[in-house]
Design a protein around this motif. Structure first.
Motif, PDB file in Angstrom:
ATOM      1  N   ARG A  59       0.824  -1.219   0.000  1.00  0.00           N
ATOM      2  CA  ARG A  59       0.000   0.000   0.000  1.00  0.00           C
ATOM      3  C   ARG A  59       0.856   1.266   0.000  1.00  0.00           C
ATOM      4  O   ARG A  59       0.598   2.207  -0.749  1.00  0.00           O
ATOM      5  CB  ARG A  59      -0.856   0.057   1.275  1.00  0.00           C
ATOM      6  N   VAL A  60       1.850   1.274   0.874  1.00  0.00           N
ATOM      7  CA  VAL A  60       2.668   2.486   0.996  1.00  0.00           C
ATOM      8  C   VAL A  60       3.487   2.693  -0.281  1.00  0.00           C
ATOM      9  O   VAL A  60       3.589   3.811  -0.798  1.00  0.00           O
ATOM     10  CB  VAL A  60       3.571   2.407   2.250  1.00  0.00           C
ATOM     11  N   THR A  61       4.037   1.611  -0.803  1.00  0.00           N
ATOM     12  CA  THR A  61       4.829   1.724  -2.035  1.00  0.00           C
ATOM     13  C   THR A  61       3.959   2.254  -3.174  1.00  0.00           C
ATOM     14  O   THR A  61       4.358   3.171  -3.916  1.00  0.00           O
ATOM     15  CB  THR A  61       5.428   0.349  -2.401  1.00  0.00           C
ATOM     16  N   LYS A  62       2.776   1.670  -3.305  1.00  0.00           N
ATOM     17  CA  LYS A  62       1.856   2.111  -4.356  1.00  0.00           C
ATOM     18  C   LYS A  62       1.523   3.599  -4.215  1.00  0.00           C
ATOM     19  O   LYS A  62       1.512   4.355  -5.187  1.00  0.00           O
ATOM     20  CB  LYS A  62       0.546   1.319  -4.201  1.00  0.00           C
ATOM     21  N   ALA A  63       1.268   4.002  -2.980  1.00  0.00           N
ATOM     22  CA  ALA A  63       0.867   5.392  -2.730  1.00  0.00           C
ATOM     23  C   ALA A  63       1.974   6.375  -3.086  1.00  0.00           C
ATOM     24  O   ALA A  63       1.690   7.494  -3.531  1.00  0.00           O
ATOM     25  CB  ALA A  63       0.462   5.551  -1.257  1.00  0.00           C
ATOM     26  N   PHE A  64       3.245   5.961  -2.889  1.00  0.00           N
ATOM     27  CA  PHE A  64       4.343   6.917  -3.090  1.00  0.00           C
ATOM     28  C   PHE A  64       5.051   6.787  -4.439  1.00  0.00           C
ATOM     29  O   PHE A  64       5.882   7.638  -4.770  1.00  0.00           O
ATOM     30  CB  PHE A  64       5.351   6.823  -1.928  1.00  0.00           C
ATOM     31  N   LEU A  65       4.720   5.775  -5.204  1.00  0.00           N
ATOM     32  CA  LEU A  65       5.428   5.611  -6.490  1.00  0.00           C
ATOM     33  C   LEU A  65       5.324   6.840  -7.395  1.00  0.00           C
ATOM     34  O   LEU A  65       6.328   7.252  -7.990  1.00  0.00           O
ATOM     35  CB  LEU A  65       4.936   4.367  -7.226  1.00  0.00           C
ATOM     36  N   PRO A  66       4.150   7.465  -7.521  1.00  0.00           N
ATOM     37  CA  PRO A  66       4.098   8.651  -8.395  1.00  0.00           C
ATOM     38  C   PRO A  66       5.074   9.748  -7.950  1.00  0.00           C
ATOM     39  O   PRO A  66       5.753  10.353  -8.794  1.00  0.00           O
ATOM     40  CB  PRO A  66       2.637   9.117  -8.273  1.00  0.00           C
ATOM     41  N   LEU A  67       5.185   9.985  -6.641  1.00  0.00           N
ATOM     42  CA  LEU A  67       6.124  11.015  -6.163  1.00  0.00           C
ATOM     43  C   LEU A  67       7.570  10.566  -6.372  1.00  0.00           C
ATOM     44  O   LEU A  67       8.447  11.378  -6.701  1.00  0.00           O
ATOM     45  CB  LEU A  67       5.887  11.316  -4.674  1.00  0.00           C
ATOM     46  N   LEU A  68       7.828   9.296  -6.164  1.00  0.00           N
ATOM     47  CA  LEU A  68       9.197   8.785  -6.344  1.00  0.00           C
ATOM     48  C   LEU A  68       9.632   8.934  -7.797  1.00  0.00           C
ATOM     49  O   LEU A  68      10.757   9.353  -8.082  1.00  0.00           O
ATOM     50  CB  LEU A  68       9.264   7.318  -5.901  1.00  0.00           C
ATOM     51  N   ILE A  69       8.738   8.630  -8.710  1.00  0.00           N
ATOM     52  CA  ILE A  69       9.053   8.781 -10.143  1.00  0.00           C
ATOM     53  C   ILE A  69       9.242  10.268 -10.469  1.00  0.00           C
ATOM     54  O   ILE A  69      10.204  10.662 -11.135  1.00  0.00           O
ATOM     55  CB  ILE A  69       7.951   8.138 -11.009  1.00  0.00           C
ATOM     56  N   ALA A  70       8.331  11.086  -9.953  1.00  0.00           N
ATOM     57  CA  ALA A  70       8.400  12.533 -10.233  1.00  0.00           C
ATOM     58  C   ALA A  70       9.670  13.162  -9.683  1.00  0.00           C
ATOM     59  O   ALA A  70      10.133  14.193 -10.204  1.00  0.00           O
ATOM     60  CB  ALA A  70       7.169  13.233  -9.660  1.00  0.00           C
ATOM     61  N   SER A  71      10.269  12.555  -8.652  1.00  0.00           N
ATOM     62  CA  SER A  71      11.478  13.139  -8.048  1.00  0.00           C
ATOM     63  C   SER A  71      12.657  13.109  -9.021  1.00  0.00           C
ATOM     64  O   SER A  71      13.624  13.853  -8.865  1.00  0.00           O
ATOM     65  CB  SER A  71      11.851  12.375  -6.766  1.00  0.00           C
ATOM     66  N   GLY A  72      12.599  12.217  -9.990  1.00  0.00           N
ATOM     67  CA  GLY A  72      13.699  12.104 -10.957  1.00  0.00           C
ATOM     68  C   GLY A  72      14.812  11.189 -10.484  1.00  0.00           C
ATOM     69  O   GLY A  72      15.660  10.773 -11.276  1.00  0.00           O
TER      70      GLY A  72
END
Ligand code: 8X3
Length: 257
Positions: free
Chosen positions: A122-135
């Motif tokens: 759940r936590v990984t799924k929730a943060f993947l968009p921000l992690l990708i956006a971080s570059g």
């Protein structure tokens, strides 16, 4: 980041790290250590009062938010409060019981699976968009030697942590081409509240687990997380198993008599 900054992490400006299960043990030590390296740290856990004590040790770079990874609504509310995430440390997890398969307690298995496996998902799924956006995002999951090596009396926890290992490996494959690194750190015996909780508060039993040997401490794993997090962007540390010198495999331990 230059190689010089990598060699001297304390001098480098960092991004934002999110640490789950940050109110004690490895999670707390990791949050404090990442803050000392310059990260802004978001600390999540159920025990808000204990989180605040950890935040006080984060050099003004910590923020406490309530989080129960076993509750999808709690994960969604937690993630909604975070705007940036460069490093996600999936640390929330626990073991319950040492029953054999024949005597397995299904409620304990369900609880372990819910937090260790689905919570991490759940936590990984929730943060993947921000992690990708971080570059240059990083998922660093705290697994366990129990997720690499089964042992008698460990089936429920072994099963949950093996599932975490599988999920981490799949995630690494699926993120090919994305700017996100994926690492799993698998500690062995670390003297924290982990064993006391596993044994339902049996302090004598918990201290017997570490009798005559020198276990790891939470700071040892925190420093591994910090090292992984501060490698240059092209370096992915896929997996790291960290055992005490006295522990040569999951249940083979040298004890001084
Ligand atoms: C904790 C390590 O050996 O108790 O994740 O399973 S062990």
């Amino acid at each position: 980041m230059s190689q010089d900054e990598t060699a001297n992490p304390a001098s480098a400006p960092r991004g934002c790290a999110v640490v789950t299960g940050a109110s004690s043990g490895i999670g707390a030590a990791t949050a404090v250590h990442l803050a000392s390296l310059g990260y802004e740290v978001v600390l999540g856990a159920r025990r808000k009062d204990r989180l605040e004590e950890v935040v006080a040790r984060c050099a003004g770079r910590g923020r406490a938010l309530p989080l129960d990874v076993a509750d999808p609504d709690s994960v969604a509310a937690f993630a909604a409060e975070v705007e940036r995430c460069d490093v996600l440390v999936n640390n929330a997890g626990f073991a319950r019981g040492t029953e054999s398969v024949a005597e397995a307690d299904e409620a304990a298995w369900t609880a372990m699976y819910e937090t260790n496996v689905l919570g991490t998902l759940r936590v990984t799924k929730a943060f993947l968009p921000l992690l990708i956006a971080s570059g240059d995002g990083q998922v660093i999951t705290i697994g366990s030697v129990a997720g690499r090596e089964p042992y008698e009396g460990g089936a429920g926890y072994n099963a949950a942590k093996h599932a975490v290992t599988a999920m981490t490996r799949v995630l690494r494959l699926e993120l090919r081409g994305q700017p996100v690194r994926v690492c799993q750190i698998d500690p062995g015996m670390v003297e924290t509240e982990f064993t006391l909780n596993r044994l339902g508060g049996d302090a004598e039993g918990a201290s017997a687990v570490y009798a005559g040997m020198t276990p790891l401490v939470a700071q040892d794993i925190a420093e591994c997380v910090g090292w992984v997090a501060t490698r240059p962007p092209h370096v992915n540390i896929d997996a790291m198993t960290v055992l005490a010198r006295d522990q040569t495999s999951a249940r083979v331990v040298h004890r001084r008599s």
